[in-house]
Design a protein around this motif. Structure first.
Motif, PDB file in Angstrom:
ATOM      1  N   ASP A 119       0.860  -1.175   0.000  1.00  0.00           N
ATOM      2  CA  ASP A 119       0.000   0.000   0.000  1.00  0.00           C
ATOM      3  C   ASP A 119       0.900   1.231   0.000  1.00  0.00           C
ATOM      4  O   ASP A 119       1.556   1.512   1.001  1.00  0.00           O
ATOM      5  CB  ASP A 119      -0.900  -0.022   1.232  1.00  0.00           C
ATOM      6  CG  ASP A 119      -1.895   1.112   1.265  1.00  0.00           C
ATOM      7  OD1 ASP A 119      -1.693   2.138   0.582  1.00  0.00           O
ATOM      8  OD2 ASP A 119      -2.887   0.994   2.009  1.00  0.00           O
TER       9      ASP A 119
ATOM     10  N   SER B 116      -8.310  -2.334   9.448  1.00  0.00           N
ATOM     11  CA  SER B 116      -8.708  -2.987   8.200  1.00  0.00           C
ATOM     12  C   SER B 116     -10.185  -2.782   7.855  1.00  0.00           C
ATOM     13  O   SER B 116     -10.556  -2.887   6.695  1.00  0.00           O
ATOM     14  CB  SER B 116      -8.379  -4.477   8.243  1.00  0.00           C
ATOM     15  OG  SER B 116      -9.091  -5.111   9.275  1.00  0.00           O
TER      16      SER B 116
ATOM     17  N   VAL C 295     -11.818   2.786   2.757  1.00  0.00           N
ATOM     18  CA  VAL C 295     -10.545   2.961   2.057  1.00  0.00           C
ATOM     19  C   VAL C 295     -10.156   4.427   1.942  1.00  0.00           C
ATOM     20  O   VAL C 295      -8.979   4.767   2.077  1.00  0.00           O
ATOM     21  CB  VAL C 295     -10.612   2.295   0.665  1.00  0.00           C
ATOM     22  CG1 VAL C 295      -9.367   2.588  -0.153  1.00  0.00           C
ATOM     23  CG2 VAL C 295     -10.821   0.802   0.814  1.00  0.00           C
TER      24      VAL C 295
ATOM     25  N   LEU D 162      -8.554   5.594   5.174  1.00  0.00           N
ATOM     26  CA  LEU D 162      -7.481   4.751   5.706  1.00  0.00           C
ATOM     27  C   LEU D 162      -6.118   5.427   5.794  1.00  0.00           C
ATOM     28  O   LEU D 162      -5.488   5.363   6.858  1.00  0.00           O
ATOM     29  CB  LEU D 162      -7.399   3.467   4.887  1.00  0.00           C
ATOM     30  CG  LEU D 162      -6.666   2.311   5.521  1.00  0.00           C
ATOM     31  CD1 LEU D 162      -7.214   1.959   6.885  1.00  0.00           C
ATOM     32  CD2 LEU D 162      -6.752   1.105   4.607  1.00  0.00           C
TER      33      LEU D 162
END
Length: 68
Positions: free
Chosen positions: A10, A45, A49, A52
């Motif tokens: 990521d 998690s 998104v 995040l």
């Protein structure tokens, strides 16, 4: 729970590691900073998104301040 080593790459996590190593590098080894950031990513998690990257960095900074 996915082991940290198995999390997909990521770029935002790696960018957070770089920024936090710059911030905490005088007190903590880069490997420690990287491990904390990756653990935070794993702990978050379930976060959407889009939120995040910021949440991972904030959580990691808070944890690093507590130990360093």
């Amino acid at each position: 729970m996915t082991p940290i080593e198995q999390l997909p790459a990521d770029p935002s996590v790696e960018q957070a590691v770089t920024r936090l190593v710059d911030e905490f590098g005088a007190r903590l080894r880069p490997q420690v900073v990287g491990n904390v950031v990756r653990m935070c990513r794993q702990d978050l998690s379930g976060v959407p998104v889009t939120a995040l990257p910021e949440m991972v960095e904030r959580l990691a900074r808070t944890r690093l301040q507590a130990v360093g």
